[in-house]
Motif scaffolding. Structure first.
Motif, short mmCIF file in Angstrom:
data_model
loop_
_atom_site.label_atom_id
_atom_site.label_comp_id
_atom_site.label_asym_id
_atom_site.label_seq_id
_atom_site.Cartn_x
_atom_site.Cartn_y
_atom_site.Cartn_z
N PRO A 213 -7.42 -0.03 -5.64
CA PRO A 213 -6.50 0.36 -4.56
C PRO A 213 -7.02 1.51 -3.70
N LEU A 214 -7.76 2.43 -4.31
CA LEU A 214 -8.35 3.53 -3.54
C LEU A 214 -9.42 3.00 -2.59
N MET B 98 0.81 -1.20 0.00
CA MET B 98 0.00 0.00 0.00
C MET B 98 0.86 1.27 0.00
N SER B 99 2.11 1.13 0.39
CA SER B 99 2.97 2.31 0.44
C SER B 99 3.21 2.90 -0.95
N ASP B 100 3.24 2.05 -1.99
CA ASP B 100 3.41 2.58 -3.34
C ASP B 100 2.20 3.39 -3.78
N VAL B 101 1.02 3.03 -3.30
CA VAL B 101 -0.19 3.79 -3.61
C VAL B 101 -0.12 5.16 -2.94
N PHE B 102 0.27 5.18 -1.67
CA PHE B 102 0.40 6.46 -0.96
C PHE B 102 1.47 7.33 -1.61
N ALA B 103 2.59 6.72 -2.01
CA ALA B 103 3.65 7.48 -2.67
C ALA B 103 3.16 8.06 -4.00
#
Length: 117
Positions: free
Chosen positions: A72-73, A1-6
């Motif tokens: 992902p959202l 999930m960190s790649d989505v936040f990034a």
């Protein structure tokens, strides 16, 4: 999930997602129009969005179309927002039951008794 936040941390990438939300299935040329950066910079931002699985691509002949992937959202909303929302709704339900019990003492039963009824 960190790649989505990034991926979501950048204003340009959020703007690209907004554009795809309004008009899904756009080419790089379509997405680049109206942007103040080079076509190559837009392509790099789209690549980051693809890597984070926020954008999917479909080839139509020689044209690469970009589509918004909302999954992902939705996962973020469910994981990070949903748990706080559930606690708030539960607290409001308990509060409502306390007020109802206080205003009608003859019908004061525990929440468990009300659920069984």
């Amino acid at each position: 999930m960190s790649d989505v936040f990034a991926a979501l941390a950048d204003e340009t990438r959020r703007a690209l997602l907004d554009r795809l939300f309004v008009n899904n299935g756009q080419s790089l040329t379509d997405l680049h129009s109206g942007m103040t950066m080079s076509r190559q910079a837009v392509a790099k931002h789209l690549h980051i969005l693809e890597t984070a699985n926020l954008v999917t691509v479909h080839w139509q002949g020689r044209e690469k179309l970009h589509y918004l992937n909302p999954v992902p959202l939705g996962d973020i909303v469910h994981r990070w927002v949903g748990k706080f929302e559930d606690a708030r709704i539960e607290a409001l339900t308990d509060f409502k039951q306390q007020i109802e019990s206080a205003s009608n003492p003859s019908n004061a039963s525990t929440p468990e008794e009300k659920r069984r009824a």
